[in-house]
Design an enzyme around this catalytic site. Sequence first.
Site, mmCIF file in Angstrom:
data_model
loop_
_atom_site.group_PDB
_atom_site.id
_atom_site.type_symbol
_atom_site.label_atom_id
_atom_site.label_comp_id
_atom_site.label_asym_id
_atom_site.label_seq_id
_atom_site.Cartn_x
_atom_site.Cartn_y
_atom_site.Cartn_z
ATOM 1 N N TYR A 9 -5.904 6.798 2.484
ATOM 2 C CA TYR A 9 -4.688 6.000 2.617
ATOM 3 C C TYR A 9 -3.916 6.374 3.888
ATOM 4 O O TYR A 9 -3.470 5.502 4.626
ATOM 5 C CB TYR A 9 -3.778 6.165 1.396
ATOM 6 C CG TYR A 9 -4.413 5.719 0.103
ATOM 7 C CD1 TYR A 9 -5.300 4.637 0.052
ATOM 8 C CD2 TYR A 9 -4.153 6.372 -1.088
ATOM 9 C CE1 TYR A 9 -5.878 4.225 -1.133
ATOM 10 C CE2 TYR A 9 -4.720 5.967 -2.280
ATOM 11 C CZ TYR A 9 -5.586 4.905 -2.298
ATOM 12 O OH TYR A 9 -6.158 4.505 -3.477
ATOM 13 N N GLU A 69 0.154 3.740 -5.639
ATOM 14 C CA GLU A 69 0.442 5.094 -6.111
ATOM 15 C C GLU A 69 -0.886 5.788 -6.360
ATOM 16 O O GLU A 69 -1.895 5.140 -6.641
ATOM 17 C CB GLU A 69 1.315 5.086 -7.354
ATOM 18 C CG GLU A 69 0.706 4.390 -8.523
ATOM 19 C CD GLU A 69 1.697 4.212 -9.658
ATOM 20 O OE1 GLU A 69 1.243 4.283 -10.807
ATOM 21 O OE2 GLU A 69 2.882 3.986 -9.408
#
Length: 149
Positions: free
Chosen positions: A116, A104
């Site tokens: 990411y 997260e």
Amino acid sequence: MTAIIRAALADDLHTLLAIENASQSHPWSGPVMARYLKHPDNIWILEKAGKAVGFAVVTQVVGEAELLDIVVHPDCQGLGLGHQLLEFVLELVRKGGCERIFLEVRRSNLGAIHLYEKMGFCQVGMRRDYYPTARGREDALLYCQELLD
């Protein structure tokens, strides 16, 4: 000079906290970091020129991994070290038999989100008002990468 990555030791706690405090607006506490240090292979330190400049905290349970924290000291950001550390983590959890990895990230952390997504993670959810900020709270974006070949 090439960076190396090694498993963290209990003696690394103060170094980890120094990097965490320099890098995060709401850093992990000493007891939280120490809890992860008690388990082998949970924290990996990235060293450049013999100095710790980053780390990753990752857990692996029953075929799934979670990247709980990944940090590069602000003085060393923009050098590809976060990419190198994330590549290491992905290979580590693949070798550990994990089929997927979750993480997260703060909605405002655009640099991390870019990394990411570039590394193959896809957003799979959101936690509203999850992270504290100086002015209230912000959303956490949930990401996942399937590791099956």
